[in-house]
Design an enzyme around this catalytic site. Structure first.
Site, PDB file in Angstrom:
ATOM      1  CE1 TYR A  89      -3.192   2.900   0.367  1.00 27.83           C
ATOM      2  CE2 TYR A  89      -3.797   2.071   2.541  1.00 27.83           C
ATOM      3  CZ  TYR A  89      -3.982   2.971   1.505  1.00 27.83           C
ATOM      4  OH  TYR A  89      -4.962   3.926   1.603  1.00 27.83           O
ATOM      5  CE  LYS A 136      -6.070   1.403  -0.806  1.00 24.61           C
ATOM      6  NZ  LYS A 136      -6.686   1.354   0.553  1.00 24.61           N
ATOM      7  CB  VAL A 194      -8.414  -0.846  -2.575  1.00 29.37           C
ATOM      8  CG1 VAL A 194      -8.775  -1.082  -1.113  1.00 29.37           C
ATOM      9  CG2 VAL A 194      -7.780  -2.100  -3.179  1.00 29.37           C
TER      10      VAL A 194
END
Length: 255
Positions: free
Chosen positions: A96, A124, A164
């Site tokens: 992330y 992400k 996401v």
């Protein structure tokens, strides 16, 4: 489209629900009677290794691992951190990259080196740098998921395979349709869907913080998940809620 994918599935198991929200950062251990503190770096990775098997059996499908915040590690430190997490578990890892919250971006070369690890399968991306994303996707098979609702269509068009999303709490159906449209090379449909999402993204992501406003949106729509927040977040004001109501109406909701 990239060869790797990272699959999220919901689970009703309390262990998964509890552990799926763990943020893997720096673990600090303070002395009981003094100001001394030690960074128990290996304790974190041992913790992940011990929990990996039971979490997997309980229904977890992977680990979302955010860039460690506050400590601002070097790129070598980020490489070592993500590698240690991936080595400590058999679960696939979704990195992330969110420098706006962590203070440190994951550099292109670091992502390319992380992609060499067999269990680091996706990123992400909330860095807000489509060019950097293009460079990574052009040079490795790391799957890209947009973590920035304002750039969802952009990253999908560049080769991302999913999102996401914060606004996905209320418009997951539209995000799914947009992902499928891009995958089918139907850019016209994807653009039309994105246009319908602009006022919703503006209302939720630009007024008072995504977590606050998506809670307010769920409340307005009478859906599960609205209601109270934990400090330091506080509920949207009456004025912010009315602005949000107008944005949701502009995005196609009847309120």
């Amino acid at each position: 489209m990239n060869g790797r994918q990272f699959s999220f599935k919901s689970s009703g198991n309390p262990l998964v629900q509890a552990l799926s929200v763990i943020v893997f950062g720096v673990l600090l251990v303070g002395a009981a009677l003094g100001a001394r503190r030690a960074i128990a770096s290996m304790s974190l990775y041992l913790f992940i290794g011990l929990l990996g098997a039971p979490v997997f059996r309980a229904g977890a499908h992977g680990l979302l691992v955010v860039t460690p915040y506050y400590s601002k590690p070097s790129q070598d430190g980020l490489l070592a951190h993500f590698t240690a997490v991936a080595d400590a578990s058999d679960l696939p890892v979704l990195v992330y990259d969110i420098p706006g919250r962590s203070g440190v971006p994951i550099a292109t070369e670091t992502l390319l080196r992380l992609a060499e690890h067999p269990r680091i399968v996706a990123n992400k991306d909330a860095k807000g740098d489509p060019w950097a994303a293009s460079q990574v996707m052009n040079r490795c098979d790391l799957a890209y998921y947009s973590g920035d609702d304002g750039l969802n269509l952009t990253l999908l068009a560049l080769g991302g395979i999913g999102v996401v999303s914060v606004t996905g709490h209320i418009v997951a159906d539209r995000h799914r349709a947009m992902v499928r449209a891009v995958a089918a090379n139907d850019l016209h449909t994807a653009r039309e869907i994105n246009r319908s999402l602009v006022p919703i993204t503006e209302g939720i992501m630009t007024k008072a913080g995504g977590a606050i406003m998506v809670k307010a949106a769920l409340e307005l729509l009478g859906r599960t998940g609205g209601g109270s927040l934990r400090l330091p977040l506080v509920p949207a004001t009456a004025g912010q809620v009315e602005e949000l109501r107008a944005d949701l109406r502009a995005g196609g909701f009847e309120l």
